[in-house]
Design an enzyme around this catalytic site. Structure first.
Site, short mmCIF file in Angstrom:
data_model
loop_
_atom_site.label_atom_id
_atom_site.label_comp_id
_atom_site.label_asym_id
_atom_site.label_seq_id
_atom_site.Cartn_x
_atom_site.Cartn_y
_atom_site.Cartn_z
N ASP A 20 1.77 3.95 2.87
CA ASP A 20 0.94 4.74 2.17
C ASP A 20 1.39 5.96 1.35
O ASP A 20 1.65 5.91 0.25
CB ASP A 20 -0.09 5.21 3.24
CG ASP A 20 -1.66 5.53 2.80
OD1 ASP A 20 -1.66 5.31 1.64
OD2 ASP A 20 -2.14 6.21 3.51
N GLU B 262 -11.19 3.71 6.20
CA GLU B 262 -9.99 4.47 6.72
C GLU B 262 -10.86 5.60 7.56
O GLU B 262 -10.66 5.68 8.64
CB GLU B 262 -9.04 4.88 5.53
CG GLU B 262 -8.12 5.99 5.90
CD GLU B 262 -7.42 6.63 4.68
OE1 GLU B 262 -7.98 6.56 3.54
OE2 GLU B 262 -6.17 7.31 5.08
N HIS C 139 0.86 -1.16 0.03
CA HIS C 139 -0.09 -0.02 -0.09
C HIS C 139 0.80 1.19 0.22
O HIS C 139 1.25 1.66 1.09
CB HIS C 139 -1.08 0.06 1.32
CG HIS C 139 -1.98 1.06 1.15
ND1 HIS C 139 -3.11 1.12 1.99
CD2 HIS C 139 -1.70 2.45 0.73
CE1 HIS C 139 -3.70 2.18 1.94
NE2 HIS C 139 -3.10 2.92 1.01
N1 HPA Z 1 -6.43 7.39 1.32
C1 HPA Z 1 -7.26 7.91 0.14
N2 HPA Z 1 -6.67 8.40 -0.90
C2 HPA Z 1 -5.18 8.38 -0.69
C3 HPA Z 1 -4.59 8.05 0.43
C4 HPA Z 1 -5.15 7.29 1.21
O1 HPA Z 1 -4.45 7.08 2.28
N3 HPA Z 1 -3.18 8.30 -0.01
C5 HPA Z 1 -3.06 8.97 -1.41
N4 HPA Z 1 -4.29 8.76 -1.86
ZN ZN Z 2 -3.51 4.90 0.74
#
Ligand code: HPA
Ligand code: ZN
Length: 332
Positions: A275, A197, A14
């Site tokens: 991320d 999230e 990720h």
């Molecule tokens: N979440 C949603 N969109 C995103 C993220 C994330 O963690 N990182 C980059 N684009």
């Molecule tokens: Zn992400």
């Protein structure tokens, strides 16, 4: 523990390539491409990185990406991340890119894919790092726009392993993209989606039931639904968790409250990932170190989290079995 984490061969599942844009490269490319940034110095950029939510981060992240114009810019960006992988002993990585962030600015799909792919090939030769590319649809845009992106990707299918879903989660549930994910599946792409999230557990169910994903990105809010936790345990559908990101974007109050080890102990296939490391204060090893320090993870727990990275990957069963054997040997 730090050395233990460094020494383990790792997989990352990720990682948004646009989120690896360090301020130094941002300034260098802005100058070369004559792009005006809303900052006067590298220090000012870093000071802007205080986020209150996912959206507050995305607003800044999309501005930064505007410095990427030529294929060589995407190449430099990607190779810098892969050099970091080499330093951190990451041997396999599955990288997200956001085509629409670039095509909406008039950059050709081909420019983006070519630049990134050439760096992936170079890293295979130079560092023996294996990789896959996953294109993500921006969920704040329409399904029609996602269909156009899917269409644009077809000439480059040999370079792209799967499709994902990212950007502003709240108000943009997986159900909005049901048909385009169905089409992507018919085209042979692997499917993943960000869910849970900021969005609640219903977003995770939708990603599973309506999009038929192979992994959930983040997924930390699964805990709110016992039935969902039981389902994830039973099916071993992986979650790609990003601890530093969750704290930076206030999805979790502080690292000491993160539920990653709780989910691991409940038998879920959870993995650790970075991320957008240039924005969240650390690459993969720093994420693992944060889990070890703030949650007092044992070496066995770290080993399991790292092994899970390979188990949850799109590598062949042969490759995964090789990694499993390595981790078994570490324990004996
Ligand atoms: N979440 C949603 N969109 C995103 C993220 C994330 O963690 N990182 C980059 N684009
Ligand atoms: Zn992400």
């Amino acid at each position: 523990m730090k050395q233990f984490i460094q020494n383990l061969p790792k997989a990352e599942l990720h990682l948004h390539i646009e989120g690896t844009l360090e301020p130094e490269l941002m300034f260098k490319l802005a100058k070369k491409n004559h792009v005006v940034l809303p900052y006067n110095s590298i220090e000012e950029v870093r000071q802007a990185y205080h986020f209150t939510s996912l959206q507050s981060f995305l607003d800044i992240y999309y501005k930064g990406a505007a410095v990427l114009i030529e294929a060589s810019d995407f190449y430099d960006l990607t190779l810098a991340y892969l050099k970091k992988c080499h330093e951190q002993n990451i041997v396999h990585t599955e990288i997200f890119f956001d085509p629409q962030t670039h095509t909406d600015r008039g950059i050709a799909f081909e420019t983006v894919v070519t630049g990134i792919s050439e760096a992936l090939e170079e890293a295979k030769r130079r560092y023996n790092i294996s990789s896959f590319l996953i294109m993500s649809f921006l969920r704040h845009l329409s399904q029609g726009a996602a269909f156009e992106t899917l269409e644009a990707s077809l000439p480059f299918k040999d370079k792209i392993k799967g499709v994902g879903l990212d950007s502003s989660e709240l108000g943009n549930p997986p159900s909005k993209f049901k048909e385009v994910f169905q089409k992507a599946k018919e085209e042979g792409y692997e499917l993943v989606a960000h869910a849970g999230e900021e969005g609640d557990s219903r977003y995770i169910w939708e990603a599973i039931e309506l999009l038929d994903v192979r992994r959930i990105d983040h997924g930390i809010r699964c805990e709110e639904d016992e039935k969902l936790v039981a389902y994830l345990q039973k099916t071993q559908l992986p979650l790609t968790v990003c601890p530093l990101s969750n704290v930076k974007l206030k999805a979790v109050k502080e690292m000491g409250y993160h539920n990653i080890l709780k989910l691991l102990h409940r038998g879920l296939l959870v993995t650790v990932n970075s991320d957008d490391p240039a924005y969240f204060g650390g690459y993969l090893n720093e994420n693992l170190e944060a889990v070890a320090t703030s949650l007092q993870a044992t070496k066995e727990e770290i080993l399991q989290l790292v092994e899970n990275g390979f188990r949850a990957s799109f590598l062949s069963n042969h490759e995964i079995n090789k990694q499993k054997a390595y981790f078994a040997s570490m324990r004996s």
